[in-house]
Design a protein around this motif. Structure first.
Motif, PDB file in Angstrom:
ATOM      1  N   ILE A 217      37.223 120.766 -23.476  1.00 47.09           N
ATOM      2  CA  ILE A 217      37.873 120.957 -24.776  1.00 47.09           C
ATOM      3  C   ILE A 217      36.822 121.102 -25.871  1.00 47.09           C
ATOM      4  N   GLY A 218      35.758 120.301 -25.794  1.00 47.93           N
ATOM      5  CA  GLY A 218      34.680 120.414 -26.765  1.00 47.93           C
ATOM      6  C   GLY A 218      33.988 121.764 -26.723  1.00 47.93           C
ATOM      7  N   LYS A 219      33.961 122.391 -25.533  1.00 49.63           N
ATOM      8  CA  LYS A 219      33.327 123.695 -25.419  1.00 49.63           C
ATOM      9  C   LYS A 219      34.134 124.788 -26.116  1.00 49.63           C
ATOM     10  N   VAL A 220      35.470 124.620 -26.192  1.00 52.48           N
ATOM     11  CA  VAL A 220      36.308 125.701 -26.715  1.00 52.48           C
ATOM     12  C   VAL A 220      36.650 125.541 -28.192  1.00 52.48           C
ATOM     13  N   LEU A 221      36.581 124.332 -28.734  1.00 48.66           N
ATOM     14  CA  LEU A 221      36.998 124.130 -30.119  1.00 48.66           C
ATOM     15  C   LEU A 221      36.227 124.991 -31.122  1.00 48.66           C
TER      16      LEU A 221
END
Length: 365
Positions: A217-221
């Protein structure tokens, strides 16, 4: 002679390497075959079976015969019966139908007087659908005495709503938001994990005190923020340069765009867990991107496609986003009224993101 042997050795080396790359070999065959099938079988510039509502306020044998004649053309498919033009207009605004056939109470008197006796209300957000509806105006109507009317174009009136000038930019610009977001968001995240793997940073990421779901999720935010910036840029230029209307809520446009962004980011992450190189990730992303252009209804009329292709298009996030953004921007609908598309995008995101997280865990074991 020696140089030719060295050249041949390089050629053989590349062929062997390509043969070992199963994904590339699959795409070499799959892309031309699928494109051929789509353009030859699925793409049709003559929409058929447009969802239509009938408002027969005359309710006579003559008016019912006119409805059956219009249905026999195959251009429309009657999916509902209304009591008033206002009810049909509401269904048009919500995107439930593409056209409405209205026969007034004095239908037979209008036939005798030679006045327009039938009104075809059409959703003008798709210019191809508008052109298909115009074909109905060429249909000769049966007069009261059982003969055909002599001047059919004057007896059926086609009224286009939401884009009466039939400007292509009005329908294309909202769809471009989805096309650009699909291309960039899917491409960016498709290479996200692969890039870390190729740079040797994957071990550092795994060692961070985050769950694997949190890591992904941190990669896509950050890309979600980029997607919203792109949406803003397209909206500003579209409204300023092409005079594209914004009849609905701007907030609804951003919410719909965010739903598409998240769906595409999830798809990109799923691709990233499968690809082993950035080149493979780009190949697979393009494989997903092409159907989003061809069968979502952006370039070619959705109603003209065979049923099996329409079922496949329902899986694509772009198909649902196109209905949402055109409904909000051009028809003034709300996301609450277009809730099936909202639910479809949410379901796609949840399922795809779950699969990506599961595959990511499996690859780390």
């Amino acid at each position: 002679m020696t140089s030719w042997r060295r050249l041949w050795a390089v050629v053989l080396k590349e062929l062997r390497q390509l043969r070992r790359d199963r994904i590339s070999m699959l795409l070499i065959v799959a892309i031309p075959v699928i494109d051929l099938l789509l353009f030859g079988y699925a793409i049709n510039f003559n929409p058929r079976n447009l969802d239509a509502m009938i408002v027969d306020q005359a309710n006579t044998a003559t008016s019912r015969a006119a409805v059956m004649d219009m249905r026999a053309t195959g251009i429309i498919e009657i999916t509902g019966v209304g009591d008033s033009p206002a009810q049909a207009m509401e269904q048009l605004r919500r995107g439930r139908i593409s056209a409405a056939i209205v026969l007034p109470p004095d239908y037979e008197r209008r036939l005798i007087d030679g006045r327009p006796a039938v009104q075809v209300m059409v959703d003008g957000t798709d210019t191809v659908v508008q052109a298909a509806a115009v074909q109905l105006a060429q249909l000769p109507l049966e007069a009261v005495n059982g003969r055909r009317a002599q001047a059919p174009p004057a007896q059926i009136e086609v009224v286009s709503f939401y884009n009466p000038e039939r400007r292509s930019a009005v329908s294309i610009v909202p769809g471009l938001i989805g096309i650009i977001l699909t291309m960039t968001m899917t491409m960016f995240t498709a290479m996200a994990l692969v890039r870390e793997r190729e740079r040797g940073n994957m071990e550092l990421l795994i060692a961070t005190p985050l769950s694997r779901a949190g890591l992904m999720i941190g990669k896509v935010l950050p890309y979600a923020v980029i997607g919203l910036v792109q949406t803003t840029l397209i909206l500003v230029l579209g409204i300023w340069m092409f005079d594209v209307p914004l009849r609905g809520s701007l907030l609804d446009v951003y919410v719909a765009s965010l739903l598409l962004i998240l769906a595409n980011l999830a798809m990109g992450l799923l691709i990233s867990t499968r690809a082993t190189t950035q080149f493979q990730a780009i190949q697979i992303a393009m494989f997903v991107f092409l159907p989003s252009i061809l069968i979502s209804g952006f370039m070619f009329p959705f109603a003209g496609m065979p049923d099996v292709v329409q079922w496949g298009a329902e899986v694509l996030p772009m198909t649902h986003f196109l209905r949402l953004v055109r409904g909000v921007m051009l028809r003034g609908a709300t996301l609450a009224e277009l809730w099936p598309g909202v639910l479809a995008l949410l379901a796609f995101t949840v399922v795809t993101m779950t699969l990506a997280i599961l595959r990511f865990r499996k690859r780390l074991d």
